[in-house]
Design an enzyme around this catalytic site. Structure first.
Site, mmCIF file in Angstrom:
data_model
loop_
_atom_site.group_PDB
_atom_site.id
_atom_site.type_symbol
_atom_site.label_atom_id
_atom_site.label_comp_id
_atom_site.label_asym_id
_atom_site.label_seq_id
_atom_site.Cartn_x
_atom_site.Cartn_y
_atom_site.Cartn_z
ATOM 1 N N GLU A 139 1.072 -1.066 0.407
ATOM 2 C CA GLU A 139 -0.241 0.262 0.203
ATOM 3 C C GLU A 139 0.791 1.188 0.108
ATOM 4 O O GLU A 139 0.399 2.402 -0.793
ATOM 5 C CB GLU A 139 -0.799 -0.018 1.078
ATOM 6 C CG GLU A 139 -2.223 -0.724 0.831
ATOM 7 C CD GLU A 139 -1.384 -2.147 1.218
ATOM 8 O OE1 GLU A 139 -0.798 -2.543 1.453
ATOM 9 O OE2 GLU A 139 -2.709 -3.032 1.033
ATOM 10 N N HIS A 198 -12.246 -5.382 8.198
ATOM 11 C CA HIS A 198 -12.205 -5.769 6.850
ATOM 12 C C HIS A 198 -13.513 -4.845 6.878
ATOM 13 O O HIS A 198 -14.573 -4.713 5.800
ATOM 14 C CB HIS A 198 -12.493 -6.794 5.666
ATOM 15 C CG HIS A 198 -11.887 -7.863 5.749
ATOM 16 N ND1 HIS A 198 -10.916 -8.650 6.856
ATOM 17 C CD2 HIS A 198 -10.652 -8.065 4.880
ATOM 18 C CE1 HIS A 198 -10.343 -8.940 6.023
ATOM 19 N NE2 HIS A 198 -10.017 -8.674 5.015
ATOM 20 N N GLN A 231 -7.672 -2.733 -1.683
ATOM 21 C CA GLN A 231 -9.037 -3.376 -1.714
ATOM 22 C C GLN A 231 -9.397 -3.355 -0.298
ATOM 23 O O GLN A 231 -10.733 -3.968 -0.528
ATOM 24 C CB GLN A 231 -8.076 -4.798 -1.413
ATOM 25 C CG GLN A 231 -8.872 -5.607 -1.699
ATOM 26 C CD GLN A 231 -7.591 -7.205 -2.420
ATOM 27 O OE1 GLN A 231 -7.484 -7.489 -1.876
ATOM 28 N NE2 GLN A 231 -7.777 -7.201 -3.538
ATOM 29 N N PHE A 232 -8.922 -2.964 1.385
ATOM 30 C CA PHE A 232 -9.989 -2.384 2.243
ATOM 31 C C PHE A 232 -9.761 -1.303 2.359
ATOM 32 O O PHE A 232 -8.739 -0.928 2.751
ATOM 33 C CB PHE A 232 -10.023 -3.551 3.170
ATOM 34 C CG PHE A 232 -10.958 -4.502 2.673
ATOM 35 C CD1 PHE A 232 -12.490 -4.578 3.139
ATOM 36 C CD2 PHE A 232 -10.819 -6.163 2.061
ATOM 37 C CE1 PHE A 232 -13.828 -5.711 2.517
ATOM 38 C CE2 PHE A 232 -11.712 -7.055 1.653
ATOM 39 C CZ PHE A 232 -12.668 -6.683 1.833
ATOM 40 N N ALA A 233 -10.795 0.164 2.772
ATOM 41 C CA ALA A 233 -9.777 0.861 3.767
ATOM 42 C C ALA A 233 -8.643 0.913 4.621
ATOM 43 O O ALA A 233 -8.158 1.021 4.911
ATOM 44 C CB ALA A 233 -11.155 1.804 4.409
ATOM 45 N N ASP A 234 -8.556 -0.164 5.145
ATOM 46 C CA ASP A 234 -9.067 -1.063 6.698
ATOM 47 C C ASP A 234 -7.272 -1.198 6.098
ATOM 48 O O ASP A 234 -6.184 -0.876 6.821
ATOM 49 C CB ASP A 234 -8.735 -2.066 7.169
ATOM 50 C CG ASP A 234 -10.649 -2.591 7.095
ATOM 51 O OD1 ASP A 234 -10.801 -2.282 8.086
ATOM 52 O OD2 ASP A 234 -11.249 -2.577 6.144
#
Ligand SMILES: Cc1ncc(C[n+]2csc(CCOP(=O)(O)OP(=O)(O)O)c2C)c(N)n1
Ligand SMILES: Cc1ncc(C[n+]2csc(CCOP(=O)(O)OP(=O)(O)O)c2C)c(N)n1
Ligand SMILES: [Mg+2]
Ligand SMILES: [Mg+2]
Lengths: 319, 327, 327, 319
Positions: free
Chosen positions: C62, C129, C84-87
């Site tokens: 990231e 997630h 892929q996920f904001a997390d």
């Protein structure tokens, strides 16, 4: 390597040294706000890269790479304006000291977070190539910063995408007070290249001419066959981490050994030996550089600081 | 009771030293914290005093440092980790938020670790060495956040942070390190995480603040008292998560006018949280709208004049207070 | 004007597709966005349509992804990056906050990049997630934050985000992807970043909200209208930084009672910012204290019953509204 | 390797397979909330590590390492409770699916952020050794996750501190839909070892007995001479990333090649060949495992979910 290039290297390094000597003096005179960080003793690699690079190339220098900025055309006056936080300096006083650049010269302004700029210059090169430009990237990084996740992610990503990027690790044996032995366990940092599936090249970091001669063909080849390479240069930080630091943790013999191979001395001697300059010519060049630095410093001291009313200008683009 | 004058930095040092002397489970690590004593010289002599098994340098790897602290804490140690500047903790937010902050909730395993993070501006540090990130840390479930403004509190709260069974972010204001002195007794007084400190009494208005701004607020209040006779209360929140809602409400009840001051960014800053709390729970106690005086939403600028315009100070606090008092 | 019914996900897809068709400077990359079409299948067919030079997969990195986007944007491209996920963006906060967010301020170089970040819970995604991280993003100077709740807005705002000369975090609510449909015209209407949407009119109270909670709030308002005759206004903030202070103040003026709802954490959440703004600027307009209904300060739990207790919903919004209306 | 160990490997892998087959079925029946992620085809490495490890060792498994959990004593019922989000499951329903562990067994509960757990288990081992315990750490990681900064930082940090840590990279050739070629440019992931100054070992990841035999002496040596090692095992993800994924992007010939070397088949055949089990014994064992899984699943379905009133319990310790 042609003669002009040799003289370019010498001039860039002399200018860099003269500016940094001045910054050090200004710091100890209390005339600089904030800290002073120099690349004293590490002038060769930035100068060599500047000598090799083409106009459309992009660069991510670190805190010890003033010579790269100078080699890419930063003026001494801009330098002092930056350090003095002047309105017309490269960051307009928003940032200070080494955190500046000039994209007109292809040079990104670093952020402090070590390793973070490698992916940025890599992305810049991706963009330029997408735009149809021939562009190679050069990222500088310290021995300590090779421990960051950012170093790893950026080198791997660039390698996979075959970005023409030369990552120059300047191993100056210390990260602030921390020696190599507490930073990594591989013998040489160039040992990391294999793990990225890229070529690794280890060189003497204090010989600008040698670096230029060794790296020019590599860079030429990168333009033909785009890919990422890792270069480790051996050098030494000859001052503290910053001027506030007495670097008493560095063995004095180590410093002495590198002092004997000071990049300026090495370059001067080669040029004299090759007859590219003679002692009076050298003296004249040094005087000229000193004068330019004097004038730049004086001008920068007269240049105005930014007005407080501009505080919020440019937080967002297009506003 | 013998009393010494110590700096804020010395308060932190004493708190850490005391805890390490008392408790062999306390381990200290971070970049350059060993023989060098850390970038701010807080831990000078610690390596020599406590040995290489308890005090060690790390490579430059904030995420792995935080991860290692989580691992150690999960085994019952009480690691104290120094990040060189709070700004660099932004490279490893996931380890705090997702790993340290959730482990006890998910698995019942406690994570008694302390992250010492020097923060704040006022010394020409520029955008990457001056950040105030308490709002990030306070937004993280499972994390506690402590931010002393006085040498005595720094000492006591560091002890409390280390002994707390949870991950605690211990914010140290760099500007205060050597600027603030206080007379303190030999013995370290316990302070509960979650209790504010009323630094100055008053009934005309209250300033809710923390960190370096506490001292600016006190100065502003003193000026105002001298110049205009207003009596302004100053509250040092001192611990930000959990924060002392009772003291907040009580001081609003006592003053009916609230100014919130911090040197962190405005939008979604900790001041927003305090203002929201006051608006929700002390609405009926207010004689004027609550007001925030914060840094603007702007990177921390380097140039002295710009940073002065950026960072709240006594003069601007006084101005804001006058407006509030005359509302 | 021909009209189609599209999902929220389809709105995002159309916005991205339209922009890529019009503007060759738009580049798309992220984990699995290529032939796989991304974890949520938003970009299915894009690789085929736009080619490997404009659509490509990245390794799992990231920070380097964000850094590369910054580099591209600084050269005049308009990269769109999917995390892929904001997390997982929490592993690279420094690239957003310190690099993307400061570059224009420091150097005058614009960074027109868009980070698409699927967020939010309600589907058993558990702590890693389901996160709602808008408060982090909104606290960052130099960053804009967009968070649509409707297919039409998702489409228009993604176009606006990509063309904005600043780094924009474009939050996509995963629960809404396939749950929300709307009739939209062929042509994409422009929407200004910084403008809220009044979704439902009313004069007894206003709900300020965004993301999935918009739909819960509308449902709550409809119930309340049917059951008790209250007319509750619902405002979808839609863009969180900058946010539409004018609409906030105007709707408070029109209703005098404010409920703020979001599924992100409470302390220092975006709701605190909204409550603070209302308290500061609309104090005199309030007939009751402003109120926040948010997720508690707790990791997002997995088990359905726990997540139901964690996440605000229509029933709890209705309850809160009744209390507010009867204050 | 003694006979008990071989049988242990078989039993662990059979149990793992039986549980995961059941989970897959439950998912497709719509009886599982959320997704299902399995280590189908990758059972060997976790089983082998469990076979080698000592009681005080610590583990950081990833999403494909159910066999490690089983090998360290997780009960099938706990597994189903976890997947069903039950109150008495390992995370009490706070977390779901693969995100669980049990520190009584030395097993950390992973977070999703890839790479983040390597430093955690490394820190755990540092702590145990500080406390005077003999402890070795085992961290599992996927090929894709080697691209994360966290992988790099943790391996480097552990290597420098000489933490006895075995980092097991399970190269199953895909990271979600992304093949190795788009993930890294080195030939083998074990090529990264040199860059950390540590030993690298490449092994067949589908042969639990071979893995156990190869790694047991390495681990024994780690206890004597603490240091970090990198192990790459070659294996294959035989299902989608999760059960929602039809993995049509994986060439079917590749799957067929690995199917022929299924870890259970390989292990069964060796045990039969070595005469450690006979066909009826095998059948009995399989039946026993299936019955345990049946019972565990049924029990877990009867186990209660957490009460919503417990939502905020345990956000903070000591409260
Ligand atoms: C992510 C991060 N962590 C910590 C720091 C603080 N810091 C600044 S320079 C430095 C040492 C850098 O050492 P090295 O990479 O070897 O470069 P050198 O100074 O020797 O040129 C440290 C730790 C930082 N800038 N970024
Ligand atoms: C930091 C981070 N980024 C993205 C993801 C999303 N993600 C989950 S699993 C996965 C693929 C992992 O591939 P690999 O490491 O090869 O493991 P495998 O699934 O093949 O076992 C991705 C991208 C994540 N969990 N963490
Ligand atoms: Mg160095
Ligand atoms: Mg994989």
């Amino acid at each position: 390597m042609n003669d002009a290039t040799s003289l370019f290297l010498l001039r860039v390094m002399l200018t860099t040294r003269a500016i940094e000597e001045r910054l050090i003096r200004l710091y100890h005179q209390g005339r600089i706000f904030g800290g002073v960080y120099t690349g004293f003793g590490q002038e060769a690699s930035g100068a060599a890269v500047a000598a090799i690079a083409a106009p459309n190339d992009l660069f991510a220098p670190c805190i010890r790479n003033l010579s790269l900025h100078i080699g890419r055309g930063a003026s001494p006056r801009d330098l002092f304006r930056q350090w003095l936080g002047r309105a017309d300096g490269p960051t307009g006083g928003r940032d200070g000291n080494v955190h500046f650049g000039n994209l007109d010269h292809g040079v990104y302004a670093m952020i402090s977070h070590l390793g973070a700029m490698i992916s940025v210059v890599s992305g810049g090169v991706m963009a330029r190539r997408y735009q149809g430009m021939d562009s190679v990237g050069f990222a500088f990084i310290g021995d300590g910063a090779t421990s960051t996740g950012d170093f790893h992610e950026a080198v791997n990503f660039a390698a996979v995408r075959e970005v023409p990027l030369m990552v120059v690790v300047e191993n100056n044996h210390y990260a602030y007070s921390t020696p190599n032995a507490s930073q990594f366990r591989c013998r040489n940092l160039v040992d990391k290249a294999a793990g990225y599936g890229i070529e690794g090249i280890a060189l003497d970091g204090n010989d600008a001419i040698g670096l230029t001669e060794a790296l020019a063909p590599v860079v030429a080849d990168l333009r033909e066959k785009p890919r990422t390479v890792l270069v480790e240069v051996d050098t030494m930080r000859m001052r503290g981490h910053g001027e506030h630091d007495d670097f008493s943790y560095v063995p004095r013999e180590l410093l002495a050994a590198y002092a004997a191979r000071d990049p300026l001395t090495v370059c001067r001697e080669i040029l004299l030996a090759r007859g590219l300059i003679d002692p009076p010519g050298l003296e004249a060049l040094e005087a000229e550089v000193q004068q330019a630095v004097d004038e730049a410093q004086q001008a920068a001291f007269r240049d105005p600081p930014p007005s407080p009313s501009t505080l919020l200008k440019g937080v967002y683009a297009g506003e | 009771m013998p009393v010494n004058e110590i700096t804020y930095l010395e308060g932190i040092r004493q708190g850490l030293q005391h805890t390490m002397q008392e408790d062999p489970d306390v381990i200290l690590f971070g970049q350059d914290v060993g023989s060098f004593g850390g970038a701010f010289k807080v831990t000078t002599g610690f390596l020599e005093a406590f040995g290489a098994a308890r005090v060690f340098n790390t490579p430059i790897c904030e995420s792995a440092m935080l991860g290692a602290a989580i691992g150690m804490a999960s085994q019952g140690l009480k690691p104290v980790l120094e990040v060189q500047f709070a700004d660099f903790a932004t490279t490893a937010i996931h380890q705090l938020l997702n790993n340290a902050g959730t482990m006890h909730y998910r698995t019942g395993v406690a994570v008694p670790m302390t992250v010492r993070a020097p923060c704040g501006g006022g010394f020409g540090g520029g955008p990457f060495h001056s950040e105030e990130l308490e709002a990030f840390f306070c937004h993280m479930p499972g994390i506690k956040v402590v931010y002393p403004a006085f040498p005595s509190d720094a000492r006591s709260l560091l002890v409390a942070a280390i002994h707390d069974p949870n991950p605690v972010v211990f914010l140290e204001n760099k500007y205060l390190y050597r600027h603030i002195k206080e007379l303190v007794p030999e013995a370290i007084a316990p302070i509960r995480i979650g209790s504010a400190r009323v630094c100055r009494s008053g009934q005309d208005a209250v300033v809710l603040t923390y960190g370096a701004m506490v001292h600016e607020a006190i100065q502003a209040a003193e000026h105002l008292a001298a110049d205009m006779g207003y009596r302004v209360m100053v509250v040092d929140m001192r611990t930000l998560k959990p924060y002392d809602t009772d003291t907040v409400i009580a001081t609003v009840a006592a003053t009916n006018r609230v100014l919130i001051v911090h040197e962190g960014w405005h939008t979604c800053g900790f001041g927003a949280e305090l203002a929201a709390l006051v608006a929700e729970q002390a609405f009926h106690l207010l004689d004027a709208p609550v007001r925030r005086l914060t840094a603007p939403d702007c990177p921390v600028p380097f140039a002295p004049d710009l940073e002065k315009a950026y960072r709240p100070n006594a003069a601007r606090i006084e101005e804001a207070l006058v407006e509030l008092l005359e509302y």
